[in-house]
Design an enzyme around this catalytic site. Structure first.
Site, mmCIF file in Angstrom:
data_model
loop_
_atom_site.group_PDB
_atom_site.id
_atom_site.type_symbol
_atom_site.label_atom_id
_atom_site.label_comp_id
_atom_site.label_asym_id
_atom_site.label_seq_id
_atom_site.Cartn_x
_atom_site.Cartn_y
_atom_site.Cartn_z
ATOM 1 N N HIS A 79 0.873 -1.197 0.000
ATOM 2 C CA HIS A 79 0.000 0.000 0.000
ATOM 3 C C HIS A 79 0.898 1.232 0.000
ATOM 4 C CE1 HIS A 79 -3.772 2.194 1.561
ATOM 5 N NE2 HIS A 79 -2.858 3.120 1.292
ATOM 6 N N HIS B 180 1.573 5.368 -1.878
ATOM 7 C CA HIS B 180 1.169 6.481 -2.749
ATOM 8 C C HIS B 180 2.411 7.067 -3.397
ATOM 9 C CE1 HIS B 180 -2.936 6.660 -1.039
ATOM 10 N NE2 HIS B 180 -2.321 6.183 0.026
ATOM 11 N N LYS C 8 -9.544 -0.101 -5.242
ATOM 12 C CA LYS C 8 -9.472 0.572 -3.941
ATOM 13 C C LYS C 8 -10.771 1.320 -3.711
ATOM 14 C CE LYS C 8 -7.698 2.370 -0.194
ATOM 15 N NZ LYS C 8 -6.602 3.321 -0.089
ATOM 16 N N HIS D 228 -10.427 1.594 2.317
ATOM 17 C CA HIS D 228 -10.177 2.623 3.336
ATOM 18 C C HIS D 228 -11.384 2.584 4.274
ATOM 19 C CE1 HIS D 228 -8.468 6.525 4.814
ATOM 20 N NE2 HIS D 228 -9.630 6.461 5.440
ATOM 21 N N HIS E 246 -4.498 -0.172 6.220
ATOM 22 C CA HIS E 246 -3.963 0.650 7.320
ATOM 23 C C HIS E 246 -4.867 0.663 8.554
ATOM 24 C CE1 HIS E 246 -6.635 3.419 5.290
ATOM 25 N NE2 HIS E 246 -5.783 3.710 4.334
ATOM 26 N N ASP F 167 1.442 2.823 3.519
ATOM 27 C CA ASP F 167 0.634 4.026 3.299
ATOM 28 C C ASP F 167 1.521 5.269 3.254
ATOM 29 O OD1 ASP F 167 -1.686 5.374 2.664
ATOM 30 O OD2 ASP F 167 -2.288 5.652 4.750
HETATM 31 O O1 DOR Z 1 -3.032 9.786 5.418
HETATM 32 C C1 DOR Z 1 -3.447 9.436 4.327
HETATM 33 N N1 DOR Z 1 -2.935 9.898 3.166
HETATM 34 N N2 DOR Z 1 -4.469 8.577 4.283
HETATM 35 C C2 DOR Z 1 -5.062 8.266 3.141
HETATM 36 O O2 DOR Z 1 -5.996 7.502 3.179
HETATM 37 C C3 DOR Z 1 -4.640 8.866 1.849
HETATM 38 C C4 DOR Z 1 -3.271 9.313 1.911
HETATM 39 C C5 DOR Z 1 -2.885 10.226 0.761
HETATM 40 O O3 DOR Z 1 -3.170 9.906 -0.375
HETATM 41 O O4 DOR Z 1 -2.257 11.266 1.030
HETATM 42 ZN ZN ZN Z 2 -3.264 5.123 1.456
#
Ligand code: DOR
Ligand code: ZN
Length: 353
Positions: free
Chosen positions: A13, A15, A99, A136, A174, A247
């Protein structure tokens, strides 16, 4: 134990964003992990197989010196997702699933789903095609306290979904609470959960004591100590239902240090090192490989990686920031040291940062 060699871990997971920042953040992940599962919450979101394919190509182009790094992709589930989208995803081996963001739950979730019952036909198609659902898990109603939103999501949505779609493979992403740990344990083998390094290492005091620390603000928000303890116990238990998903969520410095700072902790620069710190504190370094390198791969029906990595106990200062396009990216442990250093994989002994 001052040196630890593991099957190379995977991050299930993460980004990455898009454009110039890819050069920094993909490198941090590729230095550590064999594979990653890339979240689709770009603006606009990654909703179709062709978009995921071209996004994956941009990710690979950002790290030409890591040709073996293998990012898997997820698609963003929206109210307009069709059964044909599900079928197309099922036919692409680089796409692991969809997702689900409840609309308004977190960063870039506006395109998500407001009425979960409305997507039940899509969940049915996913169940039939063997496509995984990554969730989520927080409700969004204004009247629900932010610290209770994960528990409410389990009761109101996740429990009914797991009952109605018993064959659907679900990753509860998460997780942050004792209740989530108990829920995942009580479900059958098709339900698993990722746990971040920051939720293993910190409770909500890290966010709020001595001043508001925006780089510790993420969603789901850090919880009480008793919840952190339950997460550590689950991660270190050897139970294959719990596995690594950082995450790691990079944002430009100015979007975090702001009057309305956005959610996301950046940990990719030292991700496996931070997990090693958490497992070490729990006296469970011998369980790190199961959590970081085996359980997630098994859940997604993939083999474990061929390579290994080595971690050595050394105090490593964290840089104050990393380049992030024209902006800066502040790492979670800026100003502090991390207690482990990563050495290259498969006997390659060069320090990797
Ligand atoms: O803290 C987070 N940041 N939680 C999320 O669910 C998304 C993520 C983000 O994309 O910045
Ligand atoms: Zn995330």
């Amino acid at each position: 134990m001052d040196s630890l060699t593991l099957i190379q871990p995977d991050d299930w997971h993460v980004h990455f964003r898009d454009g110039e920042p890819l050069a920094t953040v993909v490198r941090h992940t590729a230095q550590r992990f064999g594979r990653a599962l890339v979240m689709p919450n770009l603006v606009p979101p990654v909703t179709a197989v062709a978009e995921a394919r071209s996004y994956r190509a941009r990710i690979m182009a950002a790290v030409p010196d890591f040709p073996d790094f293998n990012p898997y992709m997820s698609l963003y589930l929206t109210p307009r997702t069709t059964a044909a989208d599900v079928l197309a995803a099922a036919q692409d081996p680089q796409i692991l699933g969809f997702k689900l963001y409840p609309a308004g739950a977190t960063t870039h979730s506006e395109a998500g789903v407001a009425k979960l019952e409305g997507i039940y036909p899509i969940l049915e198609a996913m169940e039939q095609c063997g496509v995984a659902l990554m969730v989520h898990g927080e409700v969004t109603q204004a009247e629900v306290d932010i610290f209770d939103r994960e528990k409410a999501f389990i009761d109101d949505h996740l429990a009914p979904i797991t009952e109605r779609f018993p064959e659907l493979r679900i990753t509860f992403e998460h997780i942050t609470t004792r209740e989530a740990v108990a829920f995942v344990r009580a479900c059958g083998p098709r339900v698993a959960a990722t746990i971040t390094a920051h939720h293993l290492l910190y409770n909500r005091n890290a966010l709020l004591v001595g001043g508001i620390r925006p780089h510790f603000y993420c969603l789901p928000v850090l919880k009480r100590e008793r919840h952190r303890e339950a997460l550590v116990e689950a991660a270190c238990s050897g139970d294959a239902k719990f596995f690594l998903g950082t995450d790691s969520a990079p944002h430009p410095h100015g979007r975090k240090e702001a009057s309305c700072g956005c959610a996301g902790c950046y940990t990719a620069y030292a991700a496996i090192e931070l997990y090693a710190t958490a497992f070490d504190r729990a006296g469970a370094l011998h369980r790190l490989e199961q959590f970081a390198s085996i359980s997630g791969a098994r859940f997604y029906g993939l083999p474990v990686n061929d390579r290994t990595i080595t971690l050595r106990r050394e105090q490593v200062p964290t840089p104050d920031s990393f380049p992030f396009g024209a902006d800066r990216l502040i790492p979670l442990t800026a100003g502090e040291t991390v207690a482990w250093r990563l050495y290259g994989s498969s006997g390659d002994d060069r320090p990797s940062r």
